[in-house]
Design a protein around this motif. Structure first.
Motif, PDB file in Angstrom:
ATOM      1  N   TYR A 451       0.845  -1.197   0.000  1.00  0.00           N
ATOM      2  CA  TYR A 451       0.000   0.000   0.000  1.00  0.00           C
ATOM      3  C   TYR A 451       0.886   1.256   0.000  1.00  0.00           C
ATOM      4  CZ  TYR A 451      -4.331   2.542   1.091  1.00  0.00           C
ATOM      5  OH  TYR A 451      -5.430   3.356   1.045  1.00  0.00           O
ATOM      6  N   GLU A 452       1.899   1.206   0.864  1.00  0.00           N
ATOM      7  CA  GLU A 452       2.833   2.348   0.938  1.00  0.00           C
ATOM      8  C   GLU A 452       3.524   2.556  -0.405  1.00  0.00           C
ATOM      9  OE1 GLU A 452       5.605   2.758   4.397  1.00  0.00           O
ATOM     10  OE2 GLU A 452       4.534   0.948   4.990  1.00  0.00           O
ATOM     11  N   HIS A 454       2.457   1.806  -3.374  1.00  0.00           N
ATOM     12  CA  HIS A 454       1.516   2.340  -4.347  1.00  0.00           C
ATOM     13  C   HIS A 454       1.392   3.868  -4.176  1.00  0.00           C
ATOM     14  CE1 HIS A 454      -1.893   2.530  -6.994  1.00  0.00           C
ATOM     15  NE2 HIS A 454      -2.665   3.033  -6.037  1.00  0.00           N
ATOM     16  N   ILE A 455       1.374   4.309  -2.934  1.00  0.00           N
ATOM     17  CA  ILE A 455       1.252   5.760  -2.686  1.00  0.00           C
ATOM     18  C   ILE A 455       2.578   6.454  -3.005  1.00  0.00           C
ATOM     19  CG2 ILE A 455       0.675   7.520  -0.958  1.00  0.00           C
ATOM     20  CD1 ILE A 455      -1.165   5.427   0.364  1.00  0.00           C
ATOM     21  N   LEU A 458       2.843   7.521  -6.574  1.00  0.00           N
ATOM     22  CA  LEU A 458       2.116   8.772  -6.815  1.00  0.00           C
ATOM     23  C   LEU A 458       2.949   9.963  -6.314  1.00  0.00           C
ATOM     24  CD1 LEU A 458      -0.493  10.402  -7.461  1.00  0.00           C
ATOM     25  CD2 LEU A 458      -1.215   9.947  -5.103  1.00  0.00           C
ATOM     26  N   VAL A 547      -9.475   8.778  -3.753  1.00  0.00           N
ATOM     27  CA  VAL A 547      -9.356   7.954  -2.538  1.00  0.00           C
ATOM     28  C   VAL A 547     -10.757   7.403  -2.338  1.00  0.00           C
ATOM     29  CG1 VAL A 547      -8.953   8.000  -0.049  1.00  0.00           C
ATOM     30  CG2 VAL A 547      -7.500   9.369  -1.568  1.00  0.00           C
ATOM     31  N   TYR A 557      -5.598   8.325 -10.903  1.00  0.00           N
ATOM     32  CA  TYR A 557      -4.822   7.485  -9.983  1.00  0.00           C
ATOM     33  C   TYR A 557      -5.774   7.094  -8.856  1.00  0.00           C
ATOM     34  CZ  TYR A 557      -0.448   5.758  -8.013  1.00  0.00           C
ATOM     35  OH  TYR A 557       0.573   4.941  -7.567  1.00  0.00           O
ATOM     36  N   ILE A 559      -6.443   5.301  -5.180  1.00  0.00           N
ATOM     37  CA  ILE A 559      -5.944   4.723  -3.921  1.00  0.00           C
ATOM     38  C   ILE A 559      -7.145   4.081  -3.238  1.00  0.00           C
ATOM     39  CG2 ILE A 559      -4.775   5.157  -1.728  1.00  0.00           C
ATOM     40  CD1 ILE A 559      -3.591   7.678  -2.965  1.00  0.00           C
ATOM     41  N   PRO A 575      -4.530   7.420   3.756  1.00  0.00           N
ATOM     42  CA  PRO A 575      -3.621   7.484   2.592  1.00  0.00           C
ATOM     43  C   PRO A 575      -3.051   8.885   2.360  1.00  0.00           C
ATOM     44  CG  PRO A 575      -5.873   6.884   1.921  1.00  0.00           C
ATOM     45  CD  PRO A 575      -5.848   6.882   3.402  1.00  0.00           C
ATOM     46  N   LEU A 579       0.780   9.913   1.991  1.00  0.00           N
ATOM     47  CA  LEU A 579       1.240  10.708   0.850  1.00  0.00           C
ATOM     48  C   LEU A 579       2.014  11.945   1.338  1.00  0.00           C
ATOM     49  CD1 LEU A 579       1.201  11.258  -2.237  1.00  0.00           C
ATOM     50  CD2 LEU A 579      -0.937  12.505  -1.891  1.00  0.00           C
TER      51      LEU A 579
END
Ligand code: M6R
Length: 604
Positions: A451-452, A454-455, A458, A547, A557, A559, A575, A579
């Protein structure tokens, strides 16, 4: 706002000890720092001295190692968040009187320092800093003028008390005198806690972690109180001089909880702790929750008061109570409360939300409400804090120490507890618990390295943008404001939050090709409308970061966040916290101690 610590005891490395403690308080201010050590006199009958060293910037590990401090059993240290006077070595604390006879450290603001300074200058005192603090050192020196050489505990104490009674404003003060072995601490409005060690050993600090490795036995100084510490201690009222008895309280806080552990930054550690802190926040005594809910339903007007992030949680409370308990509650920022105090009367309820329990604007609002007869309730993280102690009823967040300036785990704990109270006020406590327990378990699954990553992708893509925007509808509107604060304070990217529907009334003019816009989406009756707002932004070239529980066509994008019903604002903000943290690191900012800020804002 500043961090202060002092030690008096048998150890001879008092200077080193207070500086190591001060490092743990740096989150309170980090513009400059300084230390004062009462030097051990090596030669009998030789005049004693107070060694003072001050520097600008944060306390560097290397600098600490290199620093040659004299041996001494009495020392104090300060880390500053500038109010009066720029960030210079001269303006750093400690401040000394003309003859270096009296040395002081201060947190707060002395409102009448200018007339006092003029009066003292006429009497021959020379000031070297632009601060409001220095006046206190000269005032005490003036009061000691007729005493030559060593002074007794009582004489020093009277000189300090007389000076304090001339000062207007909020403060936490520490005083040392080269002609006395006594340490004096005083409080009006800014926190000070006394730690009791073994064998007549004392610590005084603005927060417990500063001395927690030595003792967990503490006494709290209340407003208008001072303590004189020699081999024994004595509390007294600053105005009347009457002695005060204090209770020693044992604090159940583990020193490791206030350390970074395996994490590079406190901010990341605290984000990750949200796997547990939601559980801890909702794991409350049922009777207490019902008592609070009853206070809300029976109140003649309820006002949620908070500042910054906590202020946004207060706004969220309006939505929670309206949607779930079908009740109207008000939210006001602490700093804006004075315009609304006219509505407060006996029977009104004020609920302060605060991580630290020390924010001056919120405290002042509570004091104003208390004078008008309001009942005070607090939701705080720091037990024993000023707000906690002044409340008629207090609920603790139990999130553990939050050290990073940007609030993360305290925010979601505040949201969870406020939501639970709304359920409780609606007579649906069990339903509320179920929703939140499910949300907490989903957060546990969500906070994983993938998850981290993926962010992070971005963050890498947008790290050089000039501006970004966040929109939300319903309870996601206060979350959009909160998301913007998070991005601003650690990434320093210009970020603003808007209610999705408001965009077309002005802010949409700010959107141009590639402008990142975060859209907070919940699977509720605001979903369709906020997605339409996202379309409007996209049509103007905006880069849409969704989000949301589901991938939507409009997103550039996505999340993913779990669909957790009414708890969705809690998962939506996480998230953005990640970010903001990653943008800060990529932009080489210190996420734990962002520029110009301090964790606990104890000035107005
Ligand atoms: O300690 P408090 O919750 O009363 O603090 C209020 C604000 O100063 C605080 O939330 C601030 O906005 C944070 N830095 C935001 O991350």
């Amino acid at each position: 706002m500043c961090g202060i610590i002092a030690y008096r005891g048998k150890r001879t490395n008092a200077g080193e000890l207070v500086l190591l403690g001060l490092k743990k308080l740096e989150y309170r201010g980090y513009d400059s720092w300084g230390v004062a050590v009462k030097e051990e006199s090596r030669v009998k009958n030789q005049e004693s001295r107070i060694f003072v060293c001050k520097k600008t910037g944060k306390i560097g590990e290397l600098e600490l190692k290199k620093l040659k401090l004299p041996a001494g059993q009495l020392a104090m240290a300060h880390s500053r968040w500038a109010t009066h006077g720029g960030v210079t070595q001269r303006n750093a604390h400690p401040h000394a009187s003309c003859q270096n006879r009296v040395v002081v450290i201060h947190n707060g603001i002395i409102e009448n320092y200018l007339p006092l300074k003029k009066k003292l200058m006429k009497k021959g005192h020379t000031f070297i800093s632009e601060t409001d603090t220095e006046v206190a050192a000269h005032l005490v020196e003036e009061n000691l003028k007729k005493y030559k050489g060593k002074v007794s505990r009582e004489v020093f104490q009277t000189a300090v008390r007389k000076a304090l009674n001339e000062l207007k404003g909020r403060y936490a003060f520490l005083f040392m005198c080269k002609d006395s072995d006594v340490l004096i601490a005083a409080r009006r409005g800014s926190p000070l806690i006394v730690g009791i060690g073994e064998d007549s050993e004392y610590f005084v600090a603005s927060d417990i972690p500063a001395f927690l490795e030595y003792t967990n036995r503490v006494m709290y100084l209340d407003d208008e109180e001072m303590i004189t510490i020699g081999d024994q201690h004595g509390f007294m009222n600053i105005q009347t001089g009457k002695p005060i008895e204090k209770r020693v309280i044992t604090i159940h806080l583990k020193a490791e909880e206030a350390e970074k552990g395996k994490f590079e930054h406190f901010m990341l550690k605290e984000i990750m702790e949200q796997k547990e802190t939601i559980h801890r926040a909702i794991n409350q005594d049922e009777k207490l929750l019902k008592k609070v809910a009853k206070a809300i339903t029976q109140a003649f007007g309820t006002y949620f008061v908070g500042c910054g992030t906590a202020g946004k949680v207060c706004m969220a409370a309006e939505y929670f109570f309206s949607n779930i308990a079908k009740m109207h509650v008000n939210s006001v920022f602490g700093s804006e409360f004075s315009s609304f105090q006219h509505f407060i009367k006996k029977g009104s309820l004020m609920i302060a939300i605060s991580q630290s329990g020390e924010t001056a604007d919120t405290l002042e609002a509570l004091e104003a409400g208390q004078k008008k007869g309001a009942r005070l309730l607090t939701i705080v993280n720091v037990e024993g804090s000023s707000m906690d102690r002044m409340a008629d009823l207090s609920v603790h967040l139990n999130a553990g120490p939050e050290k990073a300036v940007a609030s993360t785990k305290a925010t979601t704990a505040q949201l969870a507890l406020t939501l639970l109270l709304a359920y409780c006020a609606a007579g649906k406590l069990n339903e509320g618990r179920k929703v939140l327990v499910e949300a907490a378990s989903q957060i546990n699954d969500m906070l994983n390295p993938r998850y981290e990553e993926h962010i992070l992708k971005l963050a890498q893509q947008i790290k050089n943008v000039e501006s970004m925007y966040v929109i939300g509808r319903g309870v996601n509107y206060p979350m959009a404001l909160e998301a913007a604060i998070k991005l601003q304070e650690v990434s320093y990217i210009h970020a603003e939050g808007f209610a999705g529907g408001e965009l077309k009334h002005g802010p949409i003019a700010l959107i141009s090709k590639g402008t990142p816009c975060i859209v907070l989406v919940s699977n509720d009756d605001t979903r369709e409308d906020v997605l339409s707002n996202a379309m409007e932004i996209k049509a103007r070239g905006g880069f849409i970061i969704g989000v949301a529980p589901k991938r939507e066509e409009v997103f550039d994008y996505w999340i993913r966040v779990p669909d957790v019903g009414s708890a969705s604002p809690i998962v939506n903000i996480i998230p953005v916290q990640i970010l903001a943290y990653q943008l800060a690191v990529l932009r080489k900012n210190d996420p734990d101690m962002p520029r110009n800020l301090a964790k606990s804002v104890t000035v107005k």
